[in-house]
Design an enzyme around this catalytic site. Structure first.
Site, mmCIF file in Angstrom:
data_model
loop_
_atom_site.group_PDB
_atom_site.id
_atom_site.type_symbol
_atom_site.label_atom_id
_atom_site.label_comp_id
_atom_site.label_asym_id
_atom_site.label_seq_id
_atom_site.Cartn_x
_atom_site.Cartn_y
_atom_site.Cartn_z
ATOM 1 N N ASP A 1 -60.657 -27.860 -7.087
ATOM 2 C CA ASP A 1 -61.964 -28.462 -7.262
ATOM 3 C C ASP A 1 -62.028 -29.203 -8.600
ATOM 4 O O ASP A 1 -61.578 -28.679 -9.627
ATOM 5 C CB ASP A 1 -63.011 -27.333 -7.231
ATOM 6 C CG ASP A 1 -64.429 -27.850 -7.239
ATOM 7 O OD1 ASP A 1 -64.785 -28.571 -6.299
ATOM 8 O OD2 ASP A 1 -65.167 -27.531 -8.187
ATOM 9 N N GLU B 1 -58.773 -32.525 -6.043
ATOM 10 C CA GLU B 1 -59.976 -33.344 -5.950
ATOM 11 C C GLU B 1 -59.935 -34.159 -7.232
ATOM 12 O O GLU B 1 -60.243 -33.649 -8.318
ATOM 13 C CB GLU B 1 -61.239 -32.476 -5.889
ATOM 14 C CG GLU B 1 -62.490 -33.301 -5.671
ATOM 15 C CD GLU B 1 -63.778 -32.478 -5.718
ATOM 16 O OE1 GLU B 1 -64.721 -32.831 -5.013
ATOM 17 O OE2 GLU B 1 -63.846 -31.485 -6.462
#
Lengths: 706, 110
Positions: A351, A388
């Protein structure tokens, strides 16, 4: 033979002790006792605090004798502990000076950052005792799960079809049909493995499953009074422990075995497990957040701090983990190695991974040591590493994430480009790049098509059904006056905002979903599907449902019947992709014939064969893949032709000719009347007119030449 | 923890009464492990076990593995619903042979 170090050398208030071993960090069962090891660069003393499970008050506090400290590591073996009924924490003493970045406070009990099981939120949603002196309680785990001959599957990345899912949302809905006590748990997913197999995906990507606190920032919904939670869990309490509340056996402290058992069963069924991991920040928040662990152990080491002592906030959530500090880098590496080896995890999605490439003061690094360490680590060598590739501090690295030949990326440009093309914005040139695995982003730097994780929808943003049902977001239920969530949705409601009885609009919405999925499944790279899109799951226009433990997130399994046409189409398209290696090339197209088939590996067409319209006003594009170039010519496949008409009018598409003896067959044509819009791969009917095809407005056709 | 061991023909029938956890598991190991001999047949009657912890499950699996290594046979009898469910979702159940009641357990070992 007994070891000679099983005899205590020290005692403290009746507890028998011995100098411990610094490695491994955490609490480890050793002959006769438990070895406790924890480091702090700035503490001046440390005390081990022991509780019986669930007890309010500790039964012992044992200061680490100074002679047990090695470097900055406090390590001690305590004998004769009932380790299954034990919860432990630490008190650390040291400087308390905000500007200097030190937050030591020996009145707080701190959780071990290496805790393998964390108690305190054992059952999802049970309101905690806010007066508890120790909320998230480290426990001791067994590490002897019987894996038999299981190991990670090592599916080639380009052959993956990823299904992004939330553990609780997947089976929490009463309609899931799983046993009541398994609803919303790892055990629930296990019951649904046959469904995943039928759909045809071969990897599940689990939204965060490291222990988090669903009560972090919990508050009543201003409209309904219902509790809003930290539902998605993008805020980690402990990086080594699975979320207890996600396990049917969490109340017995058996979440470790339950999760491992799920992984083993998924592997048996050919499905990999990818974890969504959040190393960019922790649940301790900003200056006003709770002290759980890191802050009280070594604030200055673990967090990025401004010169004034405040937390940098590149994550948008209050603090930023100081990932390129060597100590923090060490714990991240230890963590991933632990999950890869102990849980047989197949891959990780990071993330806001751009943060992992920032230096301790926030500047992006050209050669970030953490990303490099992970890329070259021997234990992680076969794990998928997916970034990401952006963060909330404005660093956007899609196409330029430091990759070391290993890192793949969530391709945000794929999402945006395909969405625009889908709703008729034109942009065929961009769409062509995305369909080919984004060579414009990756080929120049020697990165393979599988670098690109292709997705049109993900947990962040609209579901597929909402993408074709709403022009704008409708996030009022989040209690932030619709100010949260992105405004860049590139969505189109097909003529009416939200649900409607209009059959024409509903038919168009289903067609648009099928168009999107068809494009995703014929794109080079790695496709990722969002949980529930295959049955038309809606969030009622909410594009940021991070806080809802209700129908906004739970998968309603009655949709499987209601939108049976979608499910069938998804199933067929995934099976089609799995059957055709020409859709899964390990390297980029060369736009030439290098195997002597008479056809280039990929050729572009439009309403006229061999003549694609690349103009700004074009809304049509078609391409043909030569089957003899499949996997760079290593295997032979059929020819595949894909026509996309994103115009609002029907258009005649002239089809390129095949080698003599072959004919075009129709696998899918989203413009056809259901149930004839797709066929079970292998049973495709021959196309009546081999020279052309009338493409309905906003439709995609996939032909197979054989 | 109470453990009653009887013999029916060539089958050792072990009745376990109480919870099996880290506290009681050593007792189970101490009393049941000596029964594991080449080719031995062991029936563990779990009807009166209401709860098994992680350590309890590990103890049973260890004894089972030892029996297997000696070409022995071990059957678990009368698991209550919760214990069986816990064993199922944590992966322990698949290693064992289980039956509903004593009669079926004896039959399975004959």
């Amino acid at each position: 033979m007994d070891r000679i170090d099983i005899h205590p050398t020290h005692s403290y208030e009746g507890f028998k002790l011995r100098s411990g071993k610094p490695f491994p960090f955490g609490a480890t069962i050793v002959p006769g006792g438990v070895n406790f090891s924890i480091f702090s660069s700035h503490a001046i003393s440390c005390t081990l605090v022991l509780f019986e499970k669930h007890e309010k008050k500790p039964f012992a506090e044992i200061p680490f004798p100074e002679e047990f400290r090695i470097g900055n590591v406090y390590c001690m073996t305590v004998f004769d502990l009932d380790y299954e009924n034990l919860e432990y924490g630490y008190r650390m003493d040291g400087p308390n000076n905000f500007q200097a970045g030190h937050w030591f406070d020996s009145s707080k009990i701190l959780m071990d950052p290496y805790a393998k099981i964390i108690g305190g939120r054992d059952v999802w949603g049970v309101t905690p005792d806010w007066n508890d002196i120790y909320h998230h309680r480290a426990r001791i785990a067994f590490d002897d799960f019987d894996w038999e001959d299981d190991r990670p599957l090592e599916i080639p990345p380009e052959d993956q079809v990823i299904y992004e899912m939330h553990v609780r949302s997947f089976t929490r809905h009463a309609s899931s049909g799983v046993k009541e006590r398994h609803q919303g748990t790892f055990a629930g997913i296990r019951e649904k493995i046959p469904y995943l197999k039928e759909l045809g995906v071969n990897a599940v990507e689990l939204m965060p499953i490291y222990e988090f606190d669903e009560f972090e920032n919990s508050r009543p919904n201003p409209q309904t009074g219902e509790t809003l939670y930290n539902y998605w869990g993008y805020s980690t309490v402990g990086f080594f422990a699975p979320k207890a509340g996600y396990a049917a056996t969490g109340k017995f402290g058996m979440q470790v075995d339950e999760l491992k058992s799920l992984v083993k069963e998924l592997h048996k069924n050919g499905i990999e497990v990818i974890l969504d991991v959040v190393f960019n920040h922790t649940a301790e928040g900003n200056e006003n957040g709770p002290t759980i662990s890191f802050r009280g152990i070594d604030n200055k080491t673990y967090y990025m701090l401004t010169p004034e002592g405040y937390y940098y906030n590149f994550s948008g959530t209050g603090n930023t983990l100081n990932c390129n500090n060597p100590i923090v880098r060490g714990i991240v590496l230890d963590c991933l190695r632990y999950w890869a080896s102990e849980y047989h995890i197949d891959g990780f999605r990071f993330d806001l991974a751009a943060i992992l490439g920032r230096d301790p003061w926030g500047a992006p690094l050209a050669n970030p040591p953490l990303l490099e360490s992970l890329a070259f680590d021997p234990i992680l060598a076969k794990c998928k590493l997916i970034a990401e590739a952006w963060d909330a501090g404005g660093l956007y690295q899609v196409g330029s994430f430091p990759a070391y030949g290993r890192w793949a990326e969530w391709n945000g440009k794929y999402r945006d480009g395909i969405r625009k093309f889908l709703k008729g914005d034109g942009t065929v040139g961009d769409a062509a790049q995305r369909l080919q695995g984004s060579p414009d982003l990756y080929a120049w730097s020697g990165r393979a098509p599988a670098t690109s994780i292709n997705f049109i929808t993900a947990h962040d943003g609209f579901t597929m059904m909402d993408l074709v049902s709403y022009d704008g977001k409708h996030n009022e239920a989040n209690g932030e006056n619709n100010n949260d969530g992105t405004n860049d949705n590139d969505s189109w409601n097909c003529g009416w905002e939200g649900p409607t009885d209009d059959q024409g609009i509903n038919a168009l919405r289903h067609r648009q979903i099928k168009n999107a999925l068809a494009m995703l499944m014929v794109s080079q790279g790695v496709p990722m599907i969002l949980m529930g899109d295959e049955v038309g799951r809606t969030q009622y226009g909410n594009n940021n449902t991070y806080c809802h433990d209700n129908d906004l997130n739970w998968l309603d399994w009655t949709l499987l019947e209601k939108n049976a046409d979608l499910f069938k189409f998804f199933k067929h398209c995934i099976a089609f992709r799995n059957l055709h290696p020409v859709l899964r090339n390990p390297w980029h197209f060369q736009n030439r014939d290098y195997v002597g088939s008479g056809y280039a590996d990929i050729t572009w067409h439009g309403t006229q064969a061999w003549n694609a319209d690349w103009s700004d006003s074009s809304r049509t594009i078609a391409f043909m893949l030569c089957g003899k170039h499949a996997k760079q010519g290593a295997v032979e496949d059929n020819y595949i032709y894909v026509a996309m008409n994103m115009h609002w009018e029907s258009l005649w598409f002239e089809i390129p000719g095949l080698p003599v003896g072959m004919n075009w067959h129709v696998f899918a044509n989203t413009g056809a009347t259901p149930p004839n819009e797709s066929w079970q791969p292998g049973t495709e009917p021959m196309l009546e007119n081999q020279s052309g095809l009338l493409m309905g407005d906003r439709s995609v056709a996939i032909l197979v030449g054989k | 923890m109470e453990i009653n061991i009887t013999t029916t023909e060539d089958i050792k029938v072990v009745e376990l009464i109480g919870d099996i956890d880290a506290n009681t598991a050593p007792t189970v190991t101490e009393q049941v492990k000596p029964l594991v001999e080449p080719g031995s047949k062991i029936l563990l009657d779990m009807t009166k076990v209401e709860y098994m912890s992680s350590a309890g499950l590990r103890t049973l699996l260890t004894i089972h593995r030892q029996a297997e290594a000696k070409q022995g046979n071990l059957v678990l009898v009368g698991l209550n619903e919760e214990v069986e469910d816990t064993m199922s979702v944590t992966g322990f159940l698949e290693h064992f042979k289980t039956t509903k009641d004593l009669e079926a357990g004896l039959a399975a070992l004959k």
